[in-house]
Design a protein around this motif. Structure first.
Motif, PDB file in Angstrom:
ATOM      1  N   GLU A   1       0.828  -1.202   0.000  1.00 24.47           N
ATOM      2  CA  GLU A   1       0.000   0.000   0.000  1.00 24.47           C
ATOM      3  C   GLU A   1       0.862   1.252   0.000  1.00 24.47           C
ATOM      4  OE1 GLU A   1      -3.611   0.597  -0.103  1.00 24.47           O
ATOM      5  OE2 GLU A   1      -3.003  -1.219  -1.172  1.00 24.47           O
ATOM      6  N   GLU A   2       1.956   1.210   0.761  1.00 29.36           N
ATOM      7  CA  GLU A   2       2.851   2.364   0.808  1.00 29.36           C
ATOM      8  C   GLU A   2       3.492   2.600  -0.565  1.00 29.36           C
ATOM      9  OE1 GLU A   2       3.093   4.278   3.337  1.00 29.36           O
ATOM     10  OE2 GLU A   2       4.730   5.576   2.647  1.00 29.36           O
TER      11      GLU A   2
ATOM     12  N   ARG B   1       2.384   1.618  -3.413  1.00 28.44           N
ATOM     13  CA  ARG B   1       1.332   2.013  -4.361  1.00 28.44           C
ATOM     14  C   ARG B   1       1.012   3.505  -4.203  1.00 28.44           C
ATOM     15  NH1 ARG B   1      -4.624   0.882  -3.744  1.00 28.44           N
ATOM     16  NH2 ARG B   1      -5.507   0.884  -5.836  1.00 28.44           N
ATOM     17  N   SER B   2       0.937   3.919  -2.953  1.00 25.32           N
ATOM     18  CA  SER B   2       0.603   5.315  -2.676  1.00 25.32           C
ATOM     19  C   SER B   2       1.674   6.255  -3.237  1.00 25.32           C
ATOM     20  CB  SER B   2       0.463   5.469  -1.161  1.00 25.32           C
ATOM     21  OG  SER B   2       0.487   6.811  -0.821  1.00 25.32           O
TER      22      SER B   2
ATOM     23  N   HIS C   1       1.606   6.241  -7.086  1.00 22.50           N
ATOM     24  CA  HIS C   1       0.500   7.027  -7.655  1.00 22.50           C
ATOM     25  C   HIS C   1       0.739   8.518  -7.472  1.00 22.50           C
ATOM     26  CE1 HIS C   1      -2.958   4.141  -8.487  1.00 22.50           C
ATOM     27  NE2 HIS C   1      -1.911   3.383  -8.197  1.00 22.50           N
ATOM     28  N   SER C   2       1.151   8.898  -6.256  1.00 21.24           N
ATOM     29  CA  SER C   2       1.238  10.329  -5.948  1.00 21.24           C
ATOM     30  C   SER C   2       2.358  11.029  -6.720  1.00 21.24           C
ATOM     31  CB  SER C   2       1.443  10.532  -4.453  1.00 21.24           C
ATOM     32  OG  SER C   2       2.684  10.004  -4.091  1.00 21.24           O
TER      33      SER C   2
END
Lengths: 365, 178
Positions: free
Chosen positions: B161-162, B164-165, B168-169
């Protein structure tokens, strides 16, 4: 189930783990979760791509070979080449150091610290010595098995010697701990038959710590000597403890003929009580159960310092041991010979064995 | 698993050829993994050499029932890398800061996903590398990291999740797809 609750299942599903039926139902209908799964797949693929590109360099030469004792000379040669002080000054320094430490070296040499006899001592911190193995060793040799009850619970272990490199030794260990209230197997080998043998290296000057599930760590100390120690453990004395039946390294003689030589096999401990017994098994002859009190079926024998004498079916038996059998208030011993008894493990039928047991348990097995 | 067991037996019995083969098969992969932890190639090579030397000198503790030989190797490598960082810490904050800068440079240079990956914590990088690149199972990861399997599962999720975040950002994803 919502996306937040199902999110961790997406990661697990991506790794091929099973997920709950409820989570699976949610994932099949949820766009957001499917997007997360796709992202994971994409990230994984890209990571593998860049990882593949990130190790193009050649594998460096294995410097681990320096760990070989022979490599020390190369190290010495390089070091000599780069020495920054005059060689005569260094030689003088070495001579001074040797002169100063010579006394210590002589003391150590006298103790016989580098002989062919290996002594392994196993200790449980806070509980003391639990076993000692001693003997001249050859590769792949089983050294000994031992057990310790009332820790509480029971510890069973066996040690095997594999090889020696200078002051280092490679041994194999099988060890098992059973909590209280479990009936132990009739012998150590039966108890350890499903326990894998694990190999360890240990240095003679520092203990090896072996983790034991449910108990903590067992520490093993190795020592090389130029003679076999006269006593089976470092803290033993020649005086038997009260109520102790002690049979050290015995030879059994029947009618003036040696029936069995239990060299370096020991029986006896300070925690014996009136229900303790010693069990000696002789291939083809069955087992002999010894106790310091009368019990059913046993015949009375005599104790004379380091000897036990008894007669059975017209034969006279003499057991000569490496030390006093019991304290002087015990003049008699009781012996039961069971000629038909054989070990439960057939591979041990042809081997001598000696063990300490509860009399009641020995008689019921 | 049976092959691992046989190879381990040979290593334990001081078979230098067997160890050489083990080294050749795994040194490059271990080096790549260690580079993610210590940050530069030279330090990774040093730690890798120390790892193999330790196993050759004292081949203790591998349990075939608990995982693969490669997993065992990576577990030792990870511990040696942690020691490497501790030594740097003892050597002083200045050196540590330099090391961190080198580490950032060493990790961040290879791609867009690499930029995002480099911004994860050491533990997250380690975990994702072992899972995604080395394909270690949950049980093997638990053995390497000395944590329960349930913790492996939750930490892997958090790491993904980290990543991915960040991905994306920073727009890295878009760049990667071009």
């Amino acid at each position: 189930m919502n996306c937040t609750q199902a999110a961790e299942c997406v990661s697990a599903l991506f790794d091929g783990q099973t997920i709950s039926r409820e989570a699976a139902a949610h994932l099949s209908d949820c766009e957001q979760c499917r997007a997360r799964l796709n992202d994971y797949a994409e990230m994984g693929a890209e990571l593998r791509d860049v990882a593949g590109a990130s190790w193009p360099w050649a594998v460096p030469q294995g410097q681990w070979k320096l760990a070989e004792p022979a490599a020390a000379t190369n190290w010495l040669r390089k070091w000599r080449g780069t020495m920054r002080i005059p060689k005569f000054a260094f030689a003088f320094m070495v001579i001074v150091i040797l002169a100063l430490t010579g006394g210590l070296t002589l003391v150590k040499a006298r103790s016989g610290g580098n002989g062919p006899v290996l002594v392994l001592r196993a200790m449980i911190p806070g509980k003391g010595l639990v076993g000692t193995c001693t003997g001249r060793v050859s590769p792949e040799q089983d050294m000994c098995s031992f057990g310790m009850m009332r820790l509480p619970g029971m510890l069973t272990a066996s040690l095997r010697f594999f090889s020696r490199e200078g002051d280092r030794v490679q041994i194999g260990i099988r060890v098992k701990y059973e909590p209280p209230d479990r009936k132990p197997a009739p012998d150590y080998d039966e108890e350890l038959k499903d326990v894998p043998l694990e190999r360890y290296w240990l240095d003679a000057d520092k203990p090896l710590s072996v983790p034991i599930a449910g108990l903590g760590n067992m520490e093993i100390f190795a020592e090389f000597r130029d003679h076999e120690p006269p006593l089976p453990s470092a803290d033993a004395t020649l005086d038997p403890e009260p109520n102790e039946l002690r049979i050290w390294s015995p030879v059994m003689i029947r009618d003036s003929r040696v029936l069995a030589d239990f060299s370096n096999m020991f029986l006896g401990s300070s925690n014996q009580d009136s229900d303790s017994a010693g069990v000696l098994y002789v291939p083809k002859e069955g087992r002999f159960i010894f106790a310091l009190r009368p019990f059913e079926g046993a015949i009375e024998g005599d104790i004379q310092s380091n000897r036990i004498q008894f007669a059975e079916n017209g034969h006279s038996y003499l057991l000569v041991t490496g030390g006093p059998v019991a304290r002087a208030n015990y003049e008699h011993v009781w012996v039961l010979h069971q000629p038909e008894w054989r070990p439960t493990d057939p591979s041990w039928t042809d081997h001598l064995s000696i063990s300490q047991a509860k009399l009641s348990e020995a008689l019921s097995n | 698993m049976a092959d691992d067991h046989e190879l381990w037996e040979r290593i334990c019995s001081r078979d230098a050829n067997a160890f050489e083969a083990f080294y050749r098969d795994n040194a490059g992969r271990l080096c790549a993994y260690l580079r993610q932890i210590v940050g530069n190639s030279q330090a990774a090579e040093d730690v890798m050499q120390e790892t193999f030397t330790q196993i050759w000198r004292s081949p203790n503790g591998f349990r075939p029932a608990l995982g693969s030989l490669r997993g065992y190797l990576f577990g030792i490598g990870r511990k040696r890398a942690a020691e490497w960082w501790r030594k740097r810490e003892r050597a002083g904050e200045e050196l540590l800061e330099k090391g961190r800068e080198e580490a950032e440079e060493g990790r961040a240079s290879f791609s867009a996903i690499g930029d995002a990956f480099a911004r994860l914590t050491e533990e997250q990088r380690s975990l994702l590398w072992l899972r995604e690149i080395e394909g270690q199972s949950y049980a093997e990861l638990a053995e390497i990291l000395q944590v329960p399997v349930g913790t492996v599962k939750s930490r892997l999720f958090a790491a993904r999740e980290e990543l991915r975040s960040i991905w994306h950002s920073s727009g890295s994803r878009a760049r990667s797809k071009k």
